[in-house]
Design an enzyme around this catalytic site. Structure first.
Site, PDB file in Angstrom:
ATOM      1  N   VAL A 102      35.103  39.891  52.303  1.00  0.00           N
ATOM      2  CA  VAL A 102      34.137  41.023  51.485  1.00  0.00           C
ATOM      3  C   VAL A 102      35.111  40.318  50.207  1.00  0.00           C
ATOM      4  O   VAL A 102      35.149  39.377  49.571  1.00  0.00           O
ATOM      5  CB  VAL A 102      34.372  42.037  51.608  1.00  0.00           C
ATOM      6  N   CYS A 103      33.830  40.247  48.884  1.00  0.00           N
ATOM      7  CA  CYS A 103      34.262  40.126  47.325  1.00  0.00           C
ATOM      8  C   CYS A 103      34.970  38.590  47.433  1.00  0.00           C
ATOM      9  O   CYS A 103      34.126  37.459  47.921  1.00  0.00           O
ATOM     10  CB  CYS A 103      35.341  41.024  47.025  1.00  0.00           C
ATOM     11  N   THR A 104      35.911  37.748  46.840  1.00  0.00           N
ATOM     12  CA  THR A 104      36.263  36.937  46.529  1.00  0.00           C
ATOM     13  C   THR A 104      36.739  36.294  48.239  1.00  0.00           C
ATOM     14  O   THR A 104      37.595  35.270  48.387  1.00  0.00           O
ATOM     15  CB  THR A 104      37.736  36.694  45.431  1.00  0.00           C
ATOM     16  N   GLY A 152      29.305  41.364  48.657  1.00  0.00           N
ATOM     17  CA  GLY A 152      29.423  41.170  47.389  1.00  0.00           C
ATOM     18  C   GLY A 152      31.116  41.607  46.565  1.00  0.00           C
ATOM     19  O   GLY A 152      32.212  41.844  47.792  1.00  0.00           O
TER      20      GLY A 152
END
Length: 232
Positions: A102-104, A152
């Site tokens: 998730v995310c970075t 994202g």
């Protein structure tokens, strides 16, 4: 008797708590799921929200996982060259049904060499950095490429959780989990993506995030160089 579904979510200092707890809340409702919050020790892990999360297991004690998930957050920068963490992810990825982020967190998977040739999502501000690791950045909320599933930025982790739940136990079960959580978002503002927020707002936010952007660029470059060196 149904075999348990072992789901592991990485913790680390300065993790974005919703990156971790959003998917954890959804996936904890998967029938047979056992959710493990994982770090090097069992000491409380400080998040970026001012409170800590208690790990439930360590790298050494963690069982073989069906799903390994790496969230993002400011502390992700330090993980990019953290051999102990990267080795743990590589070991789990060898047998996991799904390798996810998730995310970075996707940048950490990239640093571990686990995204080369895969399409992947990431937070919009750092998405293009995935290319440093041979991944293909994709501007979508949830991306599935073979057994890699990525969400994202931050809140996309909830949508990601439902996507993974559907993979594990089917769409009908995932829909029931969505209903149980009353996940029916109607945000008060329509400003949740660069396209919707407008160029001026994006510019101001990028200026505020400039120091973090530079830190991530440096960490990415170092991690990519180490990965290239290890492959040669």
């Amino acid at each position: 008797m149904t075999e348990p579904v072992e789901i592991g979510i990485l913790l680390f200092p300065k993790v974005t708590q919703l990156d971790a707890t959003g998917p954890a809340q959804v996936l904890s409702l998967v029938p047979g799921a056992r959710v493990h919050m994982i770090w090097k020790t069992l000491d409380p892990v400080p998040t970026d929200a001012g409170f800590s999360i208690m790990p439930t297991t360590t790298f050494a004690q963690c069982p073989r996982l069906d799903v390994i998930c790496v969230p993002g957050g400011a502390g992700q920068v330090e993980l990019m060259v953290d051999r102990e963490t990267l080795d743990f992810l590589r070991r789990q990825a060898e047998t996991a049904r799904y390798v996810t982020s998730v995310c970075t967190g996707s940048l950490v998977l990239g640093a571990a060499g686990l995204l080369r040739g895969y399409r992947s999502a990431c937070h919009w501000a750092w998405r293009e950095m995935l290319a440093d690791f041979g991944a293909v950045p994709v501007a979508e909320r949830v991306v599935r490429d073979r057994n890699r599933i990525s969400g994202g930025g931050v809140t996309a982790g909830i949508d990601f959780g439902f996507t993974v739940a559907a993979e594990l136990v089917g769409e009908e079960a995932a829909r029931s989990i969505q209903l149980m959580l009353e996940y029916d978002p109607h945000p008060p503002f329509d400003s949740g993506s660069p396209e919707k927020a407008g160029a001026e707002r994006v510019k101001r936010l990028r200026e505020r995030m400039a120091p973090m952007l530079e830190n991530r660029r440096k960490a990415n470059a170092e991690a990519a160089a180490r990965l290239e060196q290890a492959a040669s």
